[in-house]
Design a protein around this motif. Structure first.
Motif, PDB file in Angstrom:
ATOM      1  N   LEU A  15       5.341  14.198   4.598  1.00 40.83           N
ATOM      2  CA  LEU A  15       4.119  13.449   4.317  1.00 40.83           C
ATOM      3  C   LEU A  15       4.300  12.686   3.009  1.00 40.83           C
ATOM      4  CD1 LEU A  15       1.399  16.084   5.249  1.00 40.83           C
ATOM      5  CD2 LEU A  15       2.094  14.089   6.577  1.00 40.83           C
ATOM      6  N   CYS A  16       3.730  11.519   2.913  1.00 41.69           N
ATOM      7  CA  CYS A  16       3.837  10.680   1.718  1.00 41.69           C
ATOM      8  C   CYS A  16       2.820  11.178   0.691  1.00 41.69           C
ATOM      9  CB  CYS A  16       3.578   9.219   2.104  1.00 41.69           C
ATOM     10  SG  CYS A  16       3.891   8.062   0.779  1.00 41.69           S
ATOM     11  N   PHE A  17       3.155  12.275   0.032  1.00 39.45           N
ATOM     12  CA  PHE A  17       2.244  12.957  -0.876  1.00 39.45           C
ATOM     13  C   PHE A  17       3.038  13.561  -2.026  1.00 39.45           C
ATOM     14  CE2 PHE A  17      -0.084  16.782  -2.185  1.00 39.45           C
ATOM     15  CZ  PHE A  17      -1.317  16.228  -2.472  1.00 39.45           C
ATOM     16  N   GLY A  18       2.472  13.516  -3.218  1.00 37.49           N
ATOM     17  CA  GLY A  18       3.108  14.139  -4.384  1.00 37.49           C
ATOM     18  C   GLY A  18       4.458  13.508  -4.694  1.00 37.49           C
ATOM     19  N   GLU A  19       5.471  14.341  -4.864  1.00 30.46           N
ATOM     20  CA  GLU A  19       6.815  13.865  -5.204  1.00 30.46           C
ATOM     21  C   GLU A  19       7.377  12.931  -4.137  1.00 30.46           C
ATOM     22  OE1 GLU A  19       8.835  14.185  -7.944  1.00 30.46           O
ATOM     23  OE2 GLU A  19       7.048  15.021  -8.896  1.00 30.46           O
ATOM     24  N   GLU A  20       7.024  13.182  -2.881  1.00 28.98           N
ATOM     25  CA  GLU A  20       7.513  12.322  -1.783  1.00 28.98           C
ATOM     26  C   GLU A  20       7.007  10.896  -1.948  1.00 28.98           C
ATOM     27  OE1 GLU A  20       9.492  11.146   1.750  1.00 28.98           O
ATOM     28  OE2 GLU A  20       9.797  12.795   0.353  1.00 28.98           O
ATOM     29  N   LYS A  21       5.804  10.736  -2.458  1.00 25.66           N
ATOM     30  CA  LYS A  21       5.244   9.401  -2.677  1.00 25.66           C
ATOM     31  C   LYS A  21       6.096   8.638  -3.694  1.00 25.66           C
ATOM     32  CE  LYS A  21       0.747   8.755  -2.405  1.00 25.66           C
ATOM     33  NZ  LYS A  21      -0.699   8.711  -2.707  1.00 25.66           N
ATOM     34  N   ILE A  67      -4.013   3.608   9.898  1.00 23.06           N
ATOM     35  CA  ILE A  67      -5.043   3.254   8.916  1.00 23.06           C
ATOM     36  C   ILE A  67      -4.489   2.244   7.917  1.00 23.06           C
ATOM     37  CG2 ILE A  67      -6.465   4.156   7.027  1.00 23.06           C
ATOM     38  CD1 ILE A  67      -6.532   6.826   8.680  1.00 23.06           C
ATOM     39  N   CYS A  68      -3.309   2.548   7.385  1.00 23.88           N
ATOM     40  CA  CYS A  68      -2.707   1.672   6.376  1.00 23.88           C
ATOM     41  C   CYS A  68      -2.345   0.311   6.960  1.00 23.88           C
ATOM     42  CB  CYS A  68      -1.478   2.337   5.780  1.00 23.88           C
ATOM     43  SG  CYS A  68      -1.868   3.783   4.790  1.00 23.88           S
ATOM     44  N   THR A  69      -1.865   0.286   8.200  1.00 27.97           N
ATOM     45  CA  THR A  69      -1.513  -0.974   8.848  1.00 27.97           C
ATOM     46  C   THR A  69      -2.736  -1.854   9.002  1.00 27.97           C
ATOM     47  OG1 THR A  69       0.313   0.078  10.034  1.00 27.97           O
ATOM     48  CG2 THR A  69      -0.515  -1.989  10.936  1.00 27.97           C
ATOM     49  N   SER A  70      -3.828  -1.273   9.428  1.00 28.52           N
ATOM     50  CA  SER A  70      -5.071  -2.026   9.611  1.00 28.52           C
ATOM     51  C   SER A  70      -5.577  -2.595   8.287  1.00 28.52           C
ATOM     52  CB  SER A  70      -6.133  -1.125  10.249  1.00 28.52           C
ATOM     53  OG  SER A  70      -7.326  -1.817  10.431  1.00 28.52           O
ATOM     54  N   ILE A  71      -5.588  -1.772   7.259  1.00 25.16           N
ATOM     55  CA  ILE A  71      -6.055  -2.217   5.945  1.00 25.16           C
ATOM     56  C   ILE A  71      -5.136  -3.301   5.383  1.00 25.16           C
ATOM     57  CG2 ILE A  71      -6.365  -1.490   3.538  1.00 25.16           C
ATOM     58  CD1 ILE A  71      -7.345   1.218   4.693  1.00 25.16           C
ATOM     59  N   ALA A  72      -3.823  -3.096   5.504  1.00 27.13           N
ATOM     60  CA  ALA A  72      -2.863  -4.080   4.994  1.00 27.13           C
ATOM     61  C   ALA A  72      -3.039  -5.422   5.694  1.00 27.13           C
ATOM     62  CB  ALA A  72      -1.440  -3.565   5.181  1.00 27.13           C
ATOM     63  N   SER A  73      -3.245  -5.379   6.991  1.00 30.88           N
ATOM     64  CA  SER A  73      -3.448  -6.608   7.747  1.00 30.88           C
ATOM     65  C   SER A  73      -4.734  -7.318   7.315  1.00 30.88           C
ATOM     66  CB  SER A  73      -3.501  -6.289   9.240  1.00 30.88           C
ATOM     67  OG  SER A  73      -3.792  -7.433   9.984  1.00 30.88           O
ATOM     68  N   HIS A  74      -5.791  -6.558   7.169  1.00 32.13           N
ATOM     69  CA  HIS A  74      -7.096  -7.129   6.796  1.00 32.13           C
ATOM     70  C   HIS A  74      -7.082  -7.728   5.386  1.00 32.13           C
ATOM     71  CE1 HIS A  74     -11.436  -7.629   6.778  1.00 32.13           C
ATOM     72  NE2 HIS A  74     -11.477  -6.996   5.612  1.00 32.13           N
ATOM     73  N   ILE A  78       3.711   1.816   2.713  1.00 34.55           N
ATOM     74  CA  ILE A  78       4.509   3.035   2.615  1.00 34.55           C
ATOM     75  C   ILE A  78       3.496   4.150   2.815  1.00 34.55           C
ATOM     76  CG2 ILE A  78       5.987   4.458   1.156  1.00 34.55           C
ATOM     77  CD1 ILE A  78       6.503   1.880  -0.535  1.00 34.55           C
ATOM     78  N   CYS A  79       3.643   4.916   3.885  1.00 35.44           N
ATOM     79  CA  CYS A  79       2.601   5.889   4.207  1.00 35.44           C
ATOM     80  C   CYS A  79       3.161   7.019   5.054  1.00 35.44           C
ATOM     81  CB  CYS A  79       1.466   5.196   4.947  1.00 35.44           C
ATOM     82  SG  CYS A  79       1.996   4.453   6.493  1.00 35.44           S
ATOM     83  N   SER A  80       2.297   7.950   5.417  1.00 33.85           N
ATOM     84  CA  SER A  80       2.671   9.054   6.299  1.00 33.85           C
ATOM     85  C   SER A  80       2.672   8.546   7.738  1.00 33.85           C
ATOM     86  CB  SER A  80       1.674  10.206   6.159  1.00 33.85           C
ATOM     87  OG  SER A  80       1.700  10.715   4.838  1.00 33.85           O
ATOM     88  N   ILE A 113       0.873  -1.183   0.000  1.00 33.38           N
ATOM     89  CA  ILE A 113       0.000   0.000   0.000  1.00 33.38           C
ATOM     90  C   ILE A 113       0.905   1.225   0.000  1.00 33.38           C
ATOM     91  CG2 ILE A 113      -1.609   1.397   1.351  1.00 33.38           C
ATOM     92  CD1 ILE A 113      -2.845  -1.154   2.393  1.00 33.38           C
ATOM     93  N   LEU A 114       0.687   2.121  -0.934  1.00 36.97           N
ATOM     94  CA  LEU A 114       1.413   3.391  -1.020  1.00 36.97           C
ATOM     95  C   LEU A 114       0.380   4.490  -0.885  1.00 36.97           C
ATOM     96  CD1 LEU A 114       3.947   5.057  -1.589  1.00 36.97           C
ATOM     97  CD2 LEU A 114       3.548   4.683  -4.029  1.00 36.97           C
ATOM     98  N   SER A 115       0.387   5.178   0.259  1.00 37.49           N
ATOM     99  CA  SER A 115      -0.696   6.105   0.558  1.00 37.49           C
ATOM    100  C   SER A 115      -0.202   7.292   1.380  1.00 37.49           C
ATOM    101  CB  SER A 115      -1.782   5.356   1.346  1.00 37.49           C
ATOM    102  OG  SER A 115      -2.797   6.235   1.763  1.00 37.49           O
ATOM    103  N   SER A 116      -0.880   8.406   1.239  1.00 37.60           N
ATOM    104  CA  SER A 116      -0.588   9.557   2.099  1.00 37.60           C
ATOM    105  C   SER A 116      -1.318   9.431   3.427  1.00 37.60           C
ATOM    106  CB  SER A 116      -0.967  10.867   1.396  1.00 37.60           C
ATOM    107  OG  SER A 116      -2.345  10.880   1.112  1.00 37.60           O
ATOM    108  N   SER A 117      -2.161   8.426   3.565  1.00 34.53           N
ATOM    109  CA  SER A 117      -2.878   8.195   4.823  1.00 34.53           C
ATOM    110  C   SER A 117      -1.890   7.862   5.939  1.00 34.53           C
ATOM    111  CB  SER A 117      -3.866   7.042   4.671  1.00 34.53           C
ATOM    112  OG  SER A 117      -4.838   7.354   3.709  1.00 34.53           O
TER     113      SER A 117
END
Length: 75
Positions: A44-50, A11-18, A25-27, A3-7
């Protein structure tokens, strides 16, 4: 699959586990003395940083973007 997200990481850990994703890779938020400060830890994992984080992840994990680095990206 990654998962590559600015979230935020909880949140990302829960979704990835489920959903059975391999990694995220997230904020992330700063933690001081065991408490979330509300400030980001790094950029923040957004735009160019992502894109930067995806490239770094692929390099560390011996993947090449041109050959495919399985990821789910949101905007």
């Amino acid at each position: 699959i990654v998962i590559l997200s600015s979230s935020l990481s909880p949140i990302c850990t829960s979704i990835a586990s489920h959903l059975g994703f391999d990694d995220i890779i997230c904020s992330r938020l700063e933690i001081v003395d065991g408490y979330l400060t509300g400030r980001p830890r790094g950029k923040l994992c957004f735009g160019e940083e992502k894109l930067t984080r995806l490239k770094n992840y692929c390099e560390i994990n011996n993947k090449k973007l041109k050959n495919g680095c399985p990821a789910y990206l949101n905007s």
